[in-house]
Every structure is written in C-alpha cells, then in structure tokens.
Enzyme design. Structure first.
Site, PDB file in Angstrom:
ATOM      1  N   VAL A 104       6.189   3.392   4.648  1.00 56.11           N
ATOM      2  CA  VAL A 104       4.925   2.727   4.987  1.00 56.11           C
ATOM      3  C   VAL A 104       4.885   1.285   4.502  1.00 56.11           C
ATOM      4  CG1 VAL A 104       3.562   4.848   5.048  1.00 56.11           C
ATOM      5  CG2 VAL A 104       3.708   3.536   2.915  1.00 56.11           C
ATOM      6  N   LYS A 105       5.936   0.841   3.806  1.00 57.38           N
ATOM      7  CA  LYS A 105       5.965  -0.531   3.328  1.00 57.38           C
ATOM      8  C   LYS A 105       6.453  -1.469   4.431  1.00 57.38           C
ATOM      9  CE  LYS A 105       4.693   0.564  -0.899  1.00 57.38           C
ATOM     10  NZ  LYS A 105       4.944   1.980  -1.091  1.00 57.38           N
ATOM     11  N   HIS A 106       6.640  -2.746   4.085  1.00 56.58           N
ATOM     12  CA  HIS A 106       6.925  -3.764   5.105  1.00 56.58           C
ATOM     13  C   HIS A 106       8.252  -3.541   5.812  1.00 56.58           C
ATOM     14  CE1 HIS A 106       4.013  -5.350   2.268  1.00 56.58           C
ATOM     15  NE2 HIS A 106       3.617  -6.182   3.193  1.00 56.58           N
ATOM     16  N   HIS A 158       9.877   2.141   0.895  1.00 56.42           N
ATOM     17  CA  HIS A 158       9.331   3.377   1.458  1.00 56.42           C
ATOM     18  C   HIS A 158       8.895   3.130   2.914  1.00 56.42           C
ATOM     19  CE1 HIS A 158       6.170   6.427   2.147  1.00 56.42           C
ATOM     20  NE2 HIS A 158       6.852   7.165   1.301  1.00 56.42           N
ATOM     21  N   ALA A 177       5.565  -3.537  -5.239  1.00 60.31           N
ATOM     22  CA  ALA A 177       5.836  -2.505  -4.231  1.00 60.31           C
ATOM     23  C   ALA A 177       5.074  -2.766  -2.938  1.00 60.31           C
ATOM     24  CB  ALA A 177       5.479  -1.127  -4.787  1.00 60.31           C
TER      25      ALA A 177
END
Length: 398
Positions: free
Chosen positions: A195-197, A193, A169
């Site tokens: 806030v992910k890459h 999500h 994740a």
C-alpha cells in the site's frame, strides 16, 4: 442515489468496494520479476545491490541497505544505533506499532511524546520534555507522508548527543525544505509494503550517510555473519571462511522482490504526482463540508501523501466516529483509521503504559478517519468518496 444510508437498507453510493490503498503492478513489473526467475539468483544478490544503489541515488544518500520489511529496517536501525537494555527511545504514539516495537526488540524502552494537534506529527517541544539520562535515540515518524520538523529534532539530538532514526515508512519522495528526505537524519527507514508508494511485495530499506551504520545494518540482516576480512578475527583461513560476530537475524530480501522494486522505482514520480493530485482534489471538495477538518500541511514539507486523514468535528453530529465509519463502509468506501495510539494496545498496557500519556494523540484518535488514496483512483472514485461523506454526514448532522 438513494438518500437512505446503505447501512439502513438504502442503495450504496458505489456498487464495488473501493479500498483505502492498493498497489499498481504493470506488465513491466511482471517481466522484471520473470527475468529474475529465469536467472541464477533468486535470493539476495545483484538485484538487491542494484535496488540499494538506485534508492540511495533517488534520496541523495551515500548508502542504502534493503531488508525483508519496514519493521526489519527499524529493528536493524536500532541495532546499528546501539540501542540496548534499559535505553530510552522517544517516539510518537500515532504510528504503527513497529515504530515502538523495534525499541523493545533491542531491550530498550519506548517513551511516547505527544503530537502537534495541527500536523499530527510528533511535537518537537514535547520531545525535549521527555529526555532523560537514559535517552539514546529519537524515532520521529513522517506521519501520512508529511515531514517532521527535522531541523528542530536534529538540533535537539545534537545538543543531547542522540541518534535520529527517521521512520519514513509513509514518506518516500517527500521533500523537506526542497530536499528529499533520506539523507537528512542519521538513518531513515522506508517501507516497501504494497500500500506504500512503491512495493517489493514486502520489504524495507534504510538509508544513511554513515559508513559504520551501513556495515552494521548489512551485518544485522544476515545473522551477524560476515566474510569481510577486515572484520574477521581469524584471517588465516581460506575464502570459504566466515564468522558470526554479532547476533543478527535473517532479514534478507530476495532478488525476486528487488527486481519488482527496481521496476516500481522507475514510476515513483508519476505515482507521487497522482497522489498529490488526489489530495488536492480532496482538499478542494472536503474543505467545503462543514464538520470536517482537512489535513494541515507545513510549508516546509512537500508530502508524498501515503494517507489522507480527515478529522470529524463530532460535536456537530448525532453520531460518533464508529457510526460514521461503519456507514461509510456500507456505502462501499474503504475507510480506515490510522492509528490506534500504540500504548493503547494490551501488550503495552501489560508493560505499564497507561491512557492519558499523550492527550493530543488520544483526542485525535477519537475523531480521525482515513480515506482511500492510491494512484489507480480515477475522478469517479474521488467523487464517490465525497458523495458518500456528504450523504453520511448529512444524515447524522445535528
């Protein structure tokens, strides 16, 4: 800048709050979503298939299945792996609860193995100590974006006939020994999500080289319902006919979301490049501050840096982690903590898990703080984080 801490009434380092993570949406992303809103498909359709193909190509896997969230991806992977009531699955306690909850969803039993105190990833040696006749799978987590010891874990899995579901994740774009993760483990889960890459708003994806897993994953996200004639028990009905052959869930993702993901994927390399540059800058500045342990990186892993976590050597300060954390927040630095050990949560305590299971993880939890890290950050943002740390630690230093 006032030397008085903001928490004590001084002027904060920053006037505007800097979050620990933030998405980056541009006009190209907005146009991609708008195009789908004008099209014939809104829910799972051609854009979902396109995103699957592009993610699979990006990580070098044969198959990808996109679902509603990273949690849904982990749950689907546990289903595809055949996790059932009473099966044990080994994972790390330093992770988001979903890494263990997905086992519970299938009636399985999460078993927590301690972490390596240098990398904060699950300790390969501790995994083998936790294996019993009931063990069915291992869910290692590429914590913060650093790859786990995949060769070591897969070697254990092969010896004991276990399935490896890699929780990546935090780690899309991470390289392990020069190869992108996503086609190394039996199944690999990525989160989409905000806030992910890269993001689809909410979403997750599982990659695999196993065609049987791909079929089970696809089935699971659509209630266990299929129109595939190879899977139907009644093959005499018309093209309208479908059957529910498993108990699945509605884990579908929309084409609206997938259009955003496709657009974001075009920029993933630049996003990761920026994350790595920020991490390098943090390393350069923070390594000079006494009382901080910066993240250790194994040479086999080229992290895509979802999180940047520091350890505070609390014995050198007159305050605990809580006081330091709140003081940094008052300086308008959006610090966080990743993570509370999963088995500390009241739900897991009710299941019978006790503190003391994983001493390295528990010690780490008491000392870590997550610093802001996201591609939109500029040099001033990084400097403000460092200034705030110097200010706060300078005040509390013994």
């Amino acid at each position: 800048m006032s030397d008085i801490l903001a928490i004590n009434g001084g002027r904060p380092v920053r006037d505007k709050y800097l979050p620990y993570g933030q998405h980056w949406i541009d006009e190209e992303d907005i146009e991609a979503v708008a195009d789908v809103l004008k099209s014939d498909y809104l829910t799972t359709g051609p854009k979902a298939r396109e995103l699957e193909e592009k993610i699979a190509e990006y990580v070098g896997a044969k198959y990808a299945v996109v679902v509603a969230s990273g949690t849904a991806a982990l749950h689907a992977a546990c289903f595809a792996a055949g996790i059932k009531e009473g099966d044990e699955v080994i994972t790390t306690p330093i992770t988001f609860a979903a890494s263990a909850n997905c086992v519970l969803y299938q009636g399985g039993i999460p078993v927590f193995a301690d972490i390596d105190p240098k990398t904060y990833n699950i300790d390969t040696n501790q995994i083998e100590k936790k294996i019993t006749k009931k063990t069915k799978a291992i869910i290692p987590v590429d914590f913060t974006g650093q790859a786990v010891d995949l060769d070591g874990i897969l070697q254990i899995a092969e010896y004991y006939n276990l399935i490896v579901i890699e929780d990546a994740a935090h780690a899309i774009g991470t390289e392990y020994k020069g190869k992108k993760i996503g086609a190394i483990s039996h199944m690999t889960e990525f989160s989409l999500h905000p806030v992910k890459h890269i993001t689809t708003g909410e979403g997750g994806i599982i990659t695999t080289n196993n065609g049987e897993y791909q079929k089970k994953l696809s089935l699971f996200r659509t209630h266990g319902i299929t129109r595939d004639k190879e899977l139907l028990t009644n093959k005499k009905e018309g093209s309208w006919y479908y059957e529910q052959i498993e108990l699945g869930y509605n884990y579908r993702i929309t084409d609206i979301q997938c259009a955003l993901g496709i657009s974001q994927l075009k920029k993933i390399d630049s996003f990761i490049k920026k994350r790595r540059e920020i991490a390098e800058t943090y390393n350069r500045y923070l390594s000079q501050i006494d009382g901080i342990i910066i993240p250790y990186q194994e040479p086999y892993s080229n992290s895509s840096w979802h999180l940047y976590i520091i350890q505070i050597e609390l014995e050198k300060f007159k305050a605990g982690r809580k006081e330091i954390f709140e003081a940094l927040k008052a300086e308008n630095i959006g610090v966080n903590v990743h993570y509370i050990p999963v088995y500390y949560h009241p739900y897991y305590q009710k299941l019978g898990y006790k503190k003391g299971l994983c001493p390295n993880a528990e010690k780490l939890y008491e000392r870590i703080i997550t610093l802001p890290l996201f591609p939109k950050m500029n040099n001033k943002d990084i400097e403000d984080v460092v200034k705030a740390i110097e200010k706060v630690l300078g005040y509390y230093r013994k």
